[in-house]
Enzyme design. Structure first.
Site, PDB file in Angstrom:
ATOM      1  N   LYS A 223       0.211   7.156   1.197  1.00 38.67           N
ATOM      2  CA  LYS A 223      -0.886   6.381   0.600  1.00 38.67           C
ATOM      3  C   LYS A 223      -1.334   5.241   1.516  1.00 38.67           C
ATOM      4  O   LYS A 223      -0.655   4.849   2.445  1.00 38.67           O
ATOM      5  CB  LYS A 223      -0.473   5.899  -0.786  1.00 38.67           C
ATOM      6  N   ARG A 260       7.188  11.967  -5.908  1.00 37.50           N
ATOM      7  CA  ARG A 260       6.127  12.948  -5.600  1.00 37.50           C
ATOM      8  C   ARG A 260       5.757  12.772  -4.136  1.00 37.50           C
ATOM      9  O   ARG A 260       5.272  11.704  -3.752  1.00 37.50           O
ATOM     10  CB  ARG A 260       4.924  12.690  -6.511  1.00 37.50           C
TER      11      ARG A 260
END
Ligand code: 9MG
Length: 279
Positions: A223, A260
């Site tokens: 991210k 995840r």
């Protein structure tokens, strides 16, 4: 750490004591992390490779939720995910989650063989709570401020940890009231959050679990907050592995139930070493 709902039972994590590793399989043409190359015939073999590398769950999504992404219509999203889920289900009994905000897509995905609903909208779409209740499958409830197209336009909180936790507690209560028993909560790293918001949440996963009464799923892999801490990490695919692993280990240390991730083999190895060092 076993979760059961109706007929569905999540097997124990491959790494004794957990966390579970959820491998990301984006079947979108504009996926920020795999350039879309996982579509069609290549998707199921890639999922099998992630399972071989240590993934416990495969998370399949047909609509990008990256900042600025445009929405996809229901028929198109189903056409992207359902054949991949069916193909993968024919090859493995491993748990498959469907990453979607749309109840109709979740229903089609469960019919094709998915067993978990990963909902970044936390069952707020019209009909989502009722659909989750009738599907009788575990659900991931994620926090997002705003919607993907605009969520990074000046996100604001007075107290991000308290507000996100209160939201997740409310959504878990709403789901439970409809009879959805197995839930994970997720603070939604990067979903309407600044760097400081993301860091505050990543530092408080144990508090979020305790105050919601639900195990936590964390998705920090590749991210943008990693680039905010390391300006050289501009390429999400190749430049953010170190930051992704650091976040996964910190989450595991705080007792996160599921991480995840895109880089399954590297995460599995890092977690094995972390676990061994704990004994
Ligand atoms: C689909 N998706 C993208 N990022 C995610 C995250 O952080 N958590 C969950 N549950 N889903 C995500």
């Amino acid at each position: 750490m076993r979760f059961a709902m109706g007929e569905f039972q999540l097997p124990p994590p491959k790494l004794a004591g957990g966390p579970y590793i959820m491998g990301v399989l984006n079947v979108t043409p504009d996926s920020f992390s795999d350039g879309g190359e996982r579509q069609g015939g290549a998707a199921a073999p890639h999922a099998l490779a992630m399972l071989e590398a240590g993934a416990d769950i495969i998370d399949i999504g047909g609509e990008s939720t990256r900042p600025g992404a445009e929405a996809v219509d229901i028929a198109e999203e189903i056409a992207r995910v359902a054949p991949v889920i069916a193909a993968l289900r024919a090859m493995t009994a491993a748990p498959i989650s469907i990453d979607t905000m749309k109840p109709q897509v979740a229903t089609a995905a469960i019919a094709a063989g998915a067993s978990i609903w990963n909902d970044v909208a936390a069952l707020r779409e019209p009909g989502a709570l009722e659909t989750a209740a009738s599907l009788q499958r575990p659900v991931v409830l994620m926090h997002m401020q705003g919607e993907p197209r605009t969520m990074q336009d000046n996100p604001h909180y007075d107290d991000v940890v308290a507000e996100v936790t209160a939201f997740l507690r409310e959504r878990a209560a709403a789901a439970r009231a409809k009879g959805v028993q197995t839930l994970w909560v997720d603070p939604g790293i990067g979903f309407g959050k600044t760097l400081d918001h993301n860091l505050a949440l990543l530092r408080n996963l144990d508090r979020i679990a305790e105050e919601t009464g639900c195990p936590v799923l964390i998705g920090a892999s590749r991210k943008r907050f990693i680039q905010a801490l390391d300006a050289r990490a501009t390429d999400a695919r190749t430049g953010r592995l170190g930051g992704s692993l650091a976040a996964a280990l910190s989450a595991a240390q705080q007792g996160a139930a599921i991480v995840r991730v895109h880089d399954v083999a590297e995460t599995a190895q890092a977690l094995k070493v972390w676990r061994a060092l704990q004994r």
